[in-house]
Motif scaffolding. Structure first.
Motif, PDB file in Angstrom:
ATOM      1  N   PRO A  37       0.822  -1.206   0.033  1.00 36.01           N
ATOM      2  CA  PRO A  37      -0.141   0.059   0.093  1.00 36.01           C
ATOM      3  C   PRO A  37       0.861   1.142   0.008  1.00 36.01           C
ATOM      4  N   SER A  38       1.479   1.638  -1.127  1.00 32.13           N
ATOM      5  CA  SER A  38       2.283   2.685  -1.300  1.00 32.13           C
ATOM      6  C   SER A  38       2.607   3.065  -2.613  1.00 32.13           C
ATOM      7  N   LYS A  92       2.341   7.744   0.779  1.00 34.16           N
ATOM      8  CA  LYS A  92       1.202   7.021   1.247  1.00 34.16           C
ATOM      9  C   LYS A  92       0.264   6.746  -0.102  1.00 34.16           C
ATOM     10  N   GLU A 169      -6.481   1.905   5.937  1.00 37.36           N
ATOM     11  CA  GLU A 169      -5.259   2.018   6.471  1.00 37.36           C
ATOM     12  C   GLU A 169      -5.298   1.390   8.007  1.00 37.36           C
ATOM     13  N   HIS A 172      -6.650  -2.136   8.253  1.00 43.45           N
ATOM     14  CA  HIS A 172      -5.817  -3.184   7.583  1.00 43.45           C
ATOM     15  C   HIS A 172      -6.990  -3.688   6.216  1.00 43.45           C
ATOM     16  N   GLY A 173      -7.668  -2.518   5.799  1.00 42.82           N
ATOM     17  CA  GLY A 173      -8.500  -3.160   4.611  1.00 42.82           C
ATOM     18  C   GLY A 173      -9.867  -3.970   4.880  1.00 42.82           C
ATOM     19  N   GLY A 207      -8.185  -1.990  -0.592  1.00 43.58           N
ATOM     20  CA  GLY A 207      -8.499  -2.959   0.923  1.00 43.58           C
ATOM     21  C   GLY A 207      -7.823  -3.971   0.714  1.00 43.58           C
ATOM     22  N   TYR A 210      -3.906  -3.720   1.443  1.00 43.88           N
ATOM     23  CA  TYR A 210      -3.715  -3.441   2.753  1.00 43.88           C
ATOM     24  C   TYR A 210      -3.788  -4.882   3.482  1.00 43.88           C
ATOM     25  N   ARG A 211      -4.935  -5.663   3.373  1.00 42.26           N
ATOM     26  CA  ARG A 211      -5.009  -6.842   3.922  1.00 42.26           C
ATOM     27  C   ARG A 211      -3.899  -7.872   3.662  1.00 42.26           C
ATOM     28  N   ARG A 214      -0.826  -6.682   5.858  1.00 46.16           N
ATOM     29  CA  ARG A 214      -0.905  -7.030   7.280  1.00 46.16           C
ATOM     30  C   ARG A 214      -0.506  -8.305   7.499  1.00 46.16           C
TER      31      ARG A 214
END
Length: 280
Positions: A37-38, A92, A169, A172-173, A207, A210-211, A214
């Motif tokens: 995520p960046s 971000k 964020e 974590h999605g 999402g 992000y998931r 994590r």
């Protein structure tokens, strides 16, 4: 390699996680990078870098100066030079938008030379930091450049994307896109279009990334790994879906990835170490 980085001063910290210098001899030159995520800006001050897309129809590229990179939805690979002197900006997901003057979707799953986005800037920045500049001085020059490039007025919808992206964020999605749209009092289509403009991908795709991020950063290769428990904690409730996405994002099954992680342990000194793994 030595990592020296910091969070830039306001207002840049609203858009950038960190700016950093990376110097030294890489332990592993060829790296495999899953979606994270960046978005990024890299300036290489010593030697060319080669990059490969996991989509085999896309030819590899070589950058001798630097490149912008939007949010990626699939894995790619890059090869460090024999000695690294790199300056990086870890944006971000929405953070590149106010600096580049184009829709973020144009840099999704793409690399672009620095001068294609910031014309005639790469050589000027390289000349300012020179060959003997300290990491602190190099970061000062880069932060000054970023401050001068920051748009004075935020583009339409960026504030909403920033707020909604922040919720993705921190969760974590795991927040449903419908709930995000309802909370923002906009339609799902409107929110998706704003994300495409400022992030390059929809909030649903963001999402997913992000998931997955994590999950990856929670893997502790020093002990036994319960993939089912990690997947459920990260928000995967369908094991078949988890296995497919893991293979798509890394090129490996979870078992293969863990074996690689144990074979080539990484030292996580900064954000650039979260996700990339030596290419086996």
């Amino acid at each position: 390699m030595q990592y020296v980085g910091r969070v830039p001063a306001p207002p840049l910290d609203r858009f950038i996680d960190d700016i950093y210098c990376l110097t030294g001899v890489p332990r592993h030159r060829l790296m495999n990078v899953p979606p994270m995520p960046s978005a990024h800006l890299f300036l290489h001050l010593d030697g060319p870098v080669r990059l490969w897309d996991s989509d085999r129809s896309v030819p590899p590229v070589v950058f001798t100066d630097g490149w912008f990179m939007g949010v990626w939805t699939r894995r790619f690979a890059f090869e460090y030079p024999t000695r690294v002197r790199l300056v990086g900006v870890h944006f971000k997901p929405w953070g590149m938008s106010p600096f580049i003057g184009m829709p973020a979707a144009e840099l999704r799953d793409r690399w672009a030379p620095v001068d294609a986005v910031w014309p005639r800037s790469a050589d000027r920045i390289r000349n300012r930091v020179g060959g003997a500049a300290s990491a602190a001085e190099t970061l000062r020059v880069l932060e000054e450049e970023l401050r001068s490039r920051l748009a004075e007025a935020p583009a339409r919808g960026l504030g909403l994307v920033q707020h909604t992206g922040g919720r993705l964020e921190t969760s974590h999605g795991t927040i449903p896109v419908g709930a995000l749209a309802d909370a923002a009092r906009v339609s799902g289509n409107h929110l998706a279009n704003l994300f495409k403009a400022h992030v390059g991908v929809t909030p649903k795709r963001m999402g997913r990334i992000y998931r997955f991020a994590r999950l990856i950063v929670s893997v502790d290769a020093l002990g036994p790994v319960d993939w089912s428990a990690l997947a459920q904690t990260a928000g995967y409730f369908d094991h078949a879906h988890f296995s497919r996405e893991f293979k798509d994002f890394t090129g490996h099954t979870p078992t293969e990835y863990l074996a690689l992680l144990r074979r080539f342990p990484t030292e996580r000194r900064g954000p650039q170490d979260s996700g990339p793994m030596p290419a086996d």
